[in-house]
Write a protein that holds these residues in place. Structure first.
Motif, PDB file in Angstrom:
ATOM      1  N   ASN A 206       0.803  -1.058  -0.026  1.00  0.00           N
ATOM      2  CA  ASN A 206      -0.027  -0.052  -0.078  1.00  0.00           C
ATOM      3  C   ASN A 206       0.896   1.287   0.027  1.00  0.00           C
ATOM      4  O   ASN A 206       0.611   2.218  -0.533  1.00  0.00           O
ATOM      5  N   ALA A 207       2.102   1.272   0.590  1.00  0.00           N
ATOM      6  CA  ALA A 207       2.790   2.366   0.771  1.00  0.00           C
ATOM      7  C   ALA A 207       3.599   2.570  -0.568  1.00  0.00           C
ATOM      8  O   ALA A 207       3.618   3.759  -1.024  1.00  0.00           O
ATOM      9  N   LEU A 208       3.887   1.582  -1.074  1.00  0.00           N
ATOM     10  CA  LEU A 208       4.575   1.720  -2.382  1.00  0.00           C
ATOM     11  C   LEU A 208       3.828   2.256  -3.436  1.00  0.00           C
ATOM     12  O   LEU A 208       4.129   3.016  -4.297  1.00  0.00           O
ATOM     13  N   ARG A 209       2.302   1.625  -3.346  1.00  0.00           N
ATOM     14  CA  ARG A 209       1.394   2.257  -4.284  1.00  0.00           C
ATOM     15  C   ARG A 209       1.287   3.693  -4.597  1.00  0.00           C
ATOM     16  O   ARG A 209       1.082   4.283  -5.437  1.00  0.00           O
TER      17      ARG A 209
ATOM     18  N   THR B 251       3.547   5.778  -4.504  1.00  0.00           N
ATOM     19  CA  THR B 251       4.761   6.346  -5.364  1.00  0.00           C
ATOM     20  C   THR B 251       4.601   5.882  -6.686  1.00  0.00           C
ATOM     21  O   THR B 251       4.519   6.623  -7.629  1.00  0.00           O
ATOM     22  N   LEU B 252       4.407   4.535  -6.781  1.00  0.00           N
ATOM     23  CA  LEU B 252       4.436   3.840  -8.056  1.00  0.00           C
ATOM     24  C   LEU B 252       3.179   3.670  -8.933  1.00  0.00           C
ATOM     25  O   LEU B 252       3.247   3.433  -9.677  1.00  0.00           O
ATOM     26  N   GLY B 253       2.298   3.656  -7.966  1.00  0.00           N
ATOM     27  CA  GLY B 253       0.690   3.594  -8.794  1.00  0.00           C
ATOM     28  C   GLY B 253       0.533   2.013  -8.582  1.00  0.00           C
ATOM     29  O   GLY B 253       1.271   1.193  -8.058  1.00  0.00           O
ATOM     30  N   GLY B 254      -0.075   1.718  -9.717  1.00  0.00           N
ATOM     31  CA  GLY B 254      -0.252   0.260 -10.188  1.00  0.00           C
ATOM     32  C   GLY B 254      -1.690  -0.432  -9.388  1.00  0.00           C
ATOM     33  O   GLY B 254      -2.301   0.391  -8.749  1.00  0.00           O
ATOM     34  N   ASP B 255      -1.908  -1.581  -9.585  1.00  0.00           N
ATOM     35  CA  ASP B 255      -3.019  -2.241  -9.128  1.00  0.00           C
ATOM     36  C   ASP B 255      -2.661  -3.258  -8.134  1.00  0.00           C
ATOM     37  O   ASP B 255      -1.403  -4.103  -8.147  1.00  0.00           O
ATOM     38  N   ILE B 256      -3.370  -3.469  -7.134  1.00  0.00           N
ATOM     39  CA  ILE B 256      -2.901  -4.461  -5.940  1.00  0.00           C
ATOM     40  C   ILE B 256      -3.739  -5.861  -6.628  1.00  0.00           C
ATOM     41  O   ILE B 256      -4.717  -5.685  -6.484  1.00  0.00           O
ATOM     42  N   GLU B 257      -2.841  -6.891  -6.460  1.00  0.00           N
ATOM     43  CA  GLU B 257      -3.508  -8.239  -6.597  1.00  0.00           C
ATOM     44  C   GLU B 257      -2.993  -9.182  -5.356  1.00  0.00           C
ATOM     45  O   GLU B 257      -2.108  -8.901  -4.703  1.00  0.00           O
ATOM     46  N   GLU B 258      -3.855 -10.043  -4.814  1.00  0.00           N
ATOM     47  CA  GLU B 258      -3.768 -10.864  -3.612  1.00  0.00           C
ATOM     48  C   GLU B 258      -3.463 -12.350  -4.155  1.00  0.00           C
ATOM     49  O   GLU B 258      -4.142 -12.726  -5.089  1.00  0.00           O
TER      50      GLU B 258
END
Length: 149
Positions: A116-119, A121-128
């Motif tokens: 979540n913290a990296l997102r 800065t980097l954006g992108g989508d989270i997948e589990e």
């Protein structure tokens, strides 16, 4: 160096298990407010964006992978030569659990709070990945007990 699918799968397994284990997440469940457009660039460029010095583990034509650590935590950062190679890697790795931040031809793997913290800065989508913690008791959904996991 020629990298084969079994080699990539082994790297994915090692990455997922090293960072997240086979259990559930204990990370931050808060929604990420503003997500920037997904970053692009080399592994080194992405690492610099999140202020980590990459410890290279794999440096091949098809995949470049490093262990990174910054103020947000420890994570795996990987870049891919093709979208297909990236998707195959993710699909194989998700069987081992984990939390994946996915951008165009890159992925970061780590704990929920780190991803979540990296997102931010980097954006992108989270997948589990698949959560196997329900299988640890050895009981199947039909009530039968099975040995092994």
């Amino acid at each position: 160096m020629k990298v084969t699918r079994p080699m990539l799968a082994a790297v994915a397994v090692a990455a997922a298990l090293a960072l997240t284990g086979c259990g559930g997440a204990d990370g931050d469940a808060k929604a990420v407010a503003a997500v920037p457009s997904a970053a692009t660039g080399s592994l080194e460029h992405l690492a610099a964006e999140v202020k980590c010095t990459p410890n290279m583990q794999t440096d091949a034509d098809e995949i470049r992978q490093a262990i990174c650590k910054n103020a947000d935590g420890k994570f795996i950062l990987a870049t891919f030569a093709t979208d297909r190679g990236q998707r195959e890697w993710i699909n194989g790795a998700k069987d081992y659990g984990g939390h994946y931040l996915v951008g165009r031809k890159w992925v970061a793997v780590g704990e929920t709070s780190t991803v979540n913290a990296l997102r931010k800065t980097l954006g992108g989508d989270i997948e589990e990945g698949t959560d196997h913690s329900a299988h640890e008791s050895g009981e199947a959904s039909d009530g039968a007990t099975h040995s092994g996991h």
